[in-house]
Design an enzyme around this catalytic site. Sequence first.
Site, short mmCIF file in Angstrom:
data_model
loop_
_atom_site.label_atom_id
_atom_site.label_comp_id
_atom_site.label_asym_id
_atom_site.label_seq_id
_atom_site.Cartn_x
_atom_site.Cartn_y
_atom_site.Cartn_z
N CYS A 1 13.63 31.40 58.31
CA CYS A 1 14.45 30.94 57.19
C CYS A 1 13.56 30.32 56.13
CB CYS A 1 15.51 29.97 57.67
SG CYS A 1 14.88 28.36 57.95
N LYS B 1 25.88 16.00 58.64
CA LYS B 1 26.05 17.45 58.73
C LYS B 1 25.54 18.00 60.06
CE LYS B 1 22.77 20.04 56.85
NZ LYS B 1 22.02 21.08 57.55
N ASN B 2 24.32 17.59 60.45
CA ASN B 2 23.73 18.21 61.64
C ASN B 2 24.39 17.75 62.94
OD1 ASN B 2 22.13 19.74 60.03
ND2 ASN B 2 20.30 18.48 60.25
N ARG C 1 11.48 30.30 62.87
CA ARG C 1 12.17 29.34 63.73
C ARG C 1 12.60 30.00 65.04
NH1 ARG C 1 16.13 26.10 59.67
NH2 ARG C 1 16.47 24.74 61.44
N ILE D 1 13.76 30.67 68.93
CA ILE D 1 14.76 29.98 69.76
C ILE D 1 14.48 30.20 71.25
CG2 ILE D 1 16.57 29.95 67.99
CD1 ILE D 1 17.92 32.19 69.74
N ARG E 1 24.73 22.88 50.47
CA ARG E 1 24.88 23.12 51.92
C ARG E 1 24.98 21.80 52.67
NH1 ARG E 1 21.25 27.95 54.22
NH2 ARG E 1 22.45 27.23 55.99
N ASP F 1 13.13 16.31 57.50
CA ASP F 1 14.16 16.52 56.47
C ASP F 1 14.06 15.52 55.32
OD1 ASP F 1 15.09 18.61 57.95
OD2 ASP F 1 16.86 17.59 58.73
C1 EPZ Z 1 17.26 20.83 63.31
O1 EPZ Z 1 16.80 22.17 63.25
C2 EPZ Z 1 17.97 20.56 62.01
N1 EPZ Z 1 19.07 21.48 61.87
C3 EPZ Z 1 16.99 20.70 60.84
O2 EPZ Z 1 17.68 20.29 59.68
C4 EPZ Z 1 15.80 19.77 61.07
O3 EPZ Z 1 14.85 20.00 60.08
C5 EPZ Z 1 15.18 20.01 62.45
O4 EPZ Z 1 16.20 19.92 63.48
C6 EPZ Z 1 14.07 19.03 62.80
O5 EPZ Z 1 14.59 17.72 62.79
C7 EPZ Z 1 20.21 21.23 62.49
O6 EPZ Z 1 20.38 20.24 63.18
C8 EPZ Z 1 21.32 22.19 62.29
P1 EPZ Z 1 14.13 22.14 66.15
P2 EPZ Z 1 16.36 22.93 64.59
O7 EPZ Z 1 14.64 23.09 67.16
O8 EPZ Z 1 17.24 22.49 65.68
C9 EPZ Z 1 10.21 24.76 67.15
C10 EPZ Z 1 18.32 20.36 57.40
O9 EPZ Z 1 17.70 20.31 56.31
N2 EPZ Z 1 11.05 25.48 68.12
O10 EPZ Z 1 14.10 20.69 66.47
O11 EPZ Z 1 16.26 24.37 64.28
C11 EPZ Z 1 10.64 24.99 65.71
O12 EPZ Z 1 10.10 26.18 65.19
C12 EPZ Z 1 17.75 21.14 58.55
O13 EPZ Z 1 19.41 19.83 57.59
C13 EPZ Z 1 10.52 26.47 68.92
O14 EPZ Z 1 9.32 26.81 68.81
O15 EPZ Z 1 14.89 22.35 64.77
C14 EPZ Z 1 10.12 23.74 65.04
O16 EPZ Z 1 8.76 23.87 64.76
C15 EPZ Z 1 16.73 22.13 58.21
N3 EPZ Z 1 11.32 27.10 69.84
C16 EPZ Z 1 10.29 22.67 66.12
O17 EPZ Z 1 10.37 23.37 67.35
C17 EPZ Z 1 12.62 26.78 69.98
O18 EPZ Z 1 13.29 27.39 70.84
C18 EPZ Z 1 11.52 21.78 65.97
O19 EPZ Z 1 12.66 22.60 65.73
C19 EPZ Z 1 13.17 25.78 69.18
C20 EPZ Z 1 12.37 25.13 68.26
#
Ligand code: EPZ
Length: 433
Positions: free
Chosen positions: A118, A23-24, A123, A125, A398, A306
Amino acid sequence: MEYQYIIKGGEPLHGEVTISGAKNAALGILAAAIMTDDTVTIDNLPDVRDINVMLSAIESIGATVKRLGPHSVQINGSTITDLTIDYDSIRKIRASYYLLGALLGKYKKATVALPGGCDIGSRPIDQHIKGFRALGATVNIEYGMIDTYSDQLTGNHIYLDMVSVGATINIMLASCMAEGRTVIENAAKEPHIVDVANFLNSMGADIKGAGTDKIRINGVSTLHGSEYAIIPDQIEAGTFMIAAAATRGNVLINNVIPKHLEAISVKLIEIGATVEEFDDAVRVCATGRLGHTQIKTLPYPGFPTDMQPQIATLLALSEGTSTVTESIFENRFRYVDELARMGANIKVEGNVAIIEGVAGFTGAAISAPDLRAGAALVVAAMVADGYTTVDSIEYIERGYENFETKMAGLGARMAKIPVDNEKELQKFKLKIG
Ligand code: EPZ
């Protein structure tokens, strides 16, 4: 109509299951697909809710989406007329923000609603935005929207403050047609990062080093059509591995890349399960009660966040005291109260769950708090004595394709029925005796 799962626990899982596409990875790949004006064909697409929402978001901006079957789609981005992704799409699926990087990269302009927090935590960006700005884009956040544009995007050296899957993908998308070379340092290394990079390269991009913490992108002037098959879903596979071990079953999990599952395999072996690796399959079996361990979630190749609720559920049934530390998202223990209702003994202190293993669970009426936690609760139900109903299964749908059918195919006594439908409930009970 709202549905729930009904599960009667106690049946060891046996047989074979085939894992769907990731999915991701698919979410990044679908966004990338709009970056060419040629037609792109994507196969091994998982037939899950998030993917269908993403396809609607892509259609909503004018791209042509043609379903060739449940796992195959053709996308043509030449018909795009609108560069705005509204809050409705973002609310349904955060990852529609990949269209920000894709549209900015292709049209040098995009407006996308700012996602909020969420189910699993706040989260931010900021790293995505830092990346776009480093490429020379102006980024304004106003009226709940991220508005970004640039006359010309130029490659740059970008150091991510934390390892972020989303920021790594979004920056790859925005920079692959920028002028000159971009380097992303401290990049995420997840298998889906590599898959998105491979897909972009199949469209003519020049991305090297995906899968390491330094990704180098030489901008190309245009991208072309491609035909691509998505990698298998590491987390769906991991969930079936845990289900096999928790029910003390013996399951061959087909269509996987065993290397992607190593963090999970190692932990399962450590607590006493057997994991056999084949070229594109793994077999997991367990005979008795498993042992305890310590888990800490980390970016790939560490133990995936995950998979945290699923392994915690297994450890809650294992012998001794285990700890599970969640170091990626702050709100990922919301399933613990539901598990406690089934008899688990887990105490959460900050980002650590201290788990005292119990000998068994008992069935209850429970509710899925989010996607992965929901899957973990289903595993708990398959082990529990008696009947369990799991509500809010739209979360689970989902990301898991035909979850109840795949589980039932392994012998689980599980069905999807309308909520509060006594007749269907009785029918299920009669059927399984
Ligand atoms: C991806 O989310 C996945 N989603 C998530 O899968 C997964 O849990 C996560 O990566 C970690 O592996 C998708 O790929 C669509 P991150 P993402 O940016 O990209 C912080 C599932 O169940 N951060 O790697 O949103 C953030 O808050 C889902 O399928 C910032 O602070 O995760 C977190 O603590 C849920 N600033 C950490 O980094 C930013 O600009 C990692 O988040 C970006 C992230």
